[in-house]
Design an enzyme around this catalytic site. Sequence first.
Site, mmCIF file in Angstrom:
data_model
loop_
_atom_site.group_PDB
_atom_site.id
_atom_site.type_symbol
_atom_site.label_atom_id
_atom_site.label_comp_id
_atom_site.label_asym_id
_atom_site.label_seq_id
_atom_site.Cartn_x
_atom_site.Cartn_y
_atom_site.Cartn_z
ATOM 1 N N ASP A 165 21.295 34.353 32.702
ATOM 2 C CA ASP A 165 21.985 34.863 33.885
ATOM 3 C C ASP A 165 22.321 33.760 34.880
ATOM 4 O OD1 ASP A 165 21.903 37.235 32.641
ATOM 5 O OD2 ASP A 165 20.293 38.106 33.838
ATOM 6 N N PRO A 187 14.602 35.228 27.940
ATOM 7 C CA PRO A 187 15.975 35.630 27.657
ATOM 8 C C PRO A 187 16.858 35.761 28.902
ATOM 9 C CG PRO A 187 14.508 37.507 27.441
ATOM 10 C CD PRO A 187 13.644 36.322 27.747
ATOM 11 N N CYS A 188 16.281 35.949 30.076
ATOM 12 C CA CYS A 188 17.122 36.336 31.222
ATOM 13 C C CYS A 188 17.401 35.241 32.235
ATOM 14 C CB CYS A 188 16.498 37.527 31.938
ATOM 15 S SG CYS A 188 16.419 38.944 30.852
ATOM 16 N N LEU A 189 16.383 34.479 32.644
ATOM 17 C CA LEU A 189 16.616 33.534 33.736
ATOM 18 C C LEU A 189 17.694 32.513 33.357
ATOM 19 C CD1 LEU A 189 13.043 32.808 35.216
ATOM 20 C CD2 LEU A 189 14.549 34.743 35.556
ATOM 21 N N THR A 190 17.581 31.967 32.160
ATOM 22 C CA THR A 190 18.543 30.945 31.738
ATOM 23 C C THR A 190 19.929 31.560 31.554
ATOM 24 O OG1 THR A 190 16.746 29.834 30.620
ATOM 25 C CG2 THR A 190 18.968 29.178 29.995
#
Length: 405
Positions: free
Chosen positions: A261, A256-259
Amino acid sequence: MIAVFGLGHVGIVTAICLAEKGFSVIGIDKGAEKITSLKNSKLYIFEKGLQELFEKNKSKLQFSTNSQDAKIATEIIVCVGTPSLAGGAVDYSHINSVCEEISALTKKSNTLKNIFFRSTVQPKTTRTKLTKLVNNKTVNIFFYPEFLREGSAVEDFLNPNQTIIGVESTDNPSSISSDIIKGFDNVNYVDYEVAEMIKYANNSFHALKVAFINEIATVAKEYDVDISSLHKVFIGDDKLNISTSYLKPGFAFGGPCLTKDTRGFLEMGLKKGIKTPLIQNILPSNNEHLMRFIAQIESFKASKVLFCGITFKKGTNDIRNSPIVDLMSLYYQRPSYNKKIVHVLDEENIIESLRSSSRLAPYKIMSKLEQLDEEYDLIIFGTKVNDSIIEKYKNTNILHLGFIL
Ligand SMILES: NC(=O)c1ccc[n+]([C@@H]2O[C@H](COP(=O)([O-])OP(=O)(O)OC[C@H]3O[C@@H](n4cnc5c(N)ncnc54)[C@H](O)[C@@H]3O)[C@@H](O)[C@H]2O)c1
């Protein structure tokens, strides 16, 4: 005596530092001006501490333009230039000619034991080219990458973080006999190709770090972020940031986060009219990596495939933005094989949530080994590797995604 061929920045530092370590050294260079200058005790490069070491060790240093003057050397270090040709290819002309000279020398020498190549070359060059050019089975050939930084080259040479020695085979490094190697602690023997590639990996990584932090700082500045404070907390995280975390080759990232953000950062930059080409290319790079796995899966020409462990990383039941689920969907939609059957195996508590997901509707989801069919053409281990499956499906093709997170 040690002979150093090529007295540019690397070679002259190598020659003088080896003299400082106690060796008698002869430096050979084609450039008559360089040799004349050295014979007149003049250095043509400035490098912190080098002049002092040169003066201190003069009695152990000789210089010549004639390669034949190296015939009593026991070990040779090659430091000739390997400049870039147009398009980035390596110009091997200097290293080719130095190999021919050394090959002629080895025929007359009965003292020479080892040749070390320090010039940066692409992987496989030592094995397929340099060893053949030297063409002498009694001489050992090593690839010895140079990590010195101009400006602190003397310190980097004398106190290296590690000394990497590329060898033909790593089977028996204790049989290697070299006075040069003996002089260093923390010696790491690796295959030629690893020793050749490490220079490219290191320097690309350093270049990446500079470009990365400059893009971050440029955008941050536009949002009135205190750059020095940001930098301090960024490098202060030695668990996830300045660490080996995430630095493991494997499958594409997801979650959920790397892409999300990364996209968010790009939008912040665009709003201020700032181009951040490095960070902009992270998601395409990740996608390209995923597509390489599709090509690999297709190469098995399987029509019945089992995926084991499909969450976005270990220890979670989250399949949102799971790159494995993306992989499955892409594979399923590829026209090359119709009538594909894709089964999924994961833990019961994970698949409860998977069952309700529309992303997984085309696949048969299971949680127990007994539910698996008797045969598959290909088994793909994502976030889980199961030894019982490996044992049961001994004759089935197996692909490990080698998960990174
Ligand atoms: N400069 C650096 O900081 C650095 C760091 C690590 C590795 N390297 C690598 O080390 C190698 C050498 O780099 P450099 O910066 O010292 O190169 P350079 O071009 O400054 O020096 C090369 C020297 O080799 C000499 N030479 C060419 N052919 C010769 C021959 N047949 N016999 C004897 N001498 C010959 C040239 O006259 C020149 O003086 C390159 O492959 C480079 O990529 C450089």
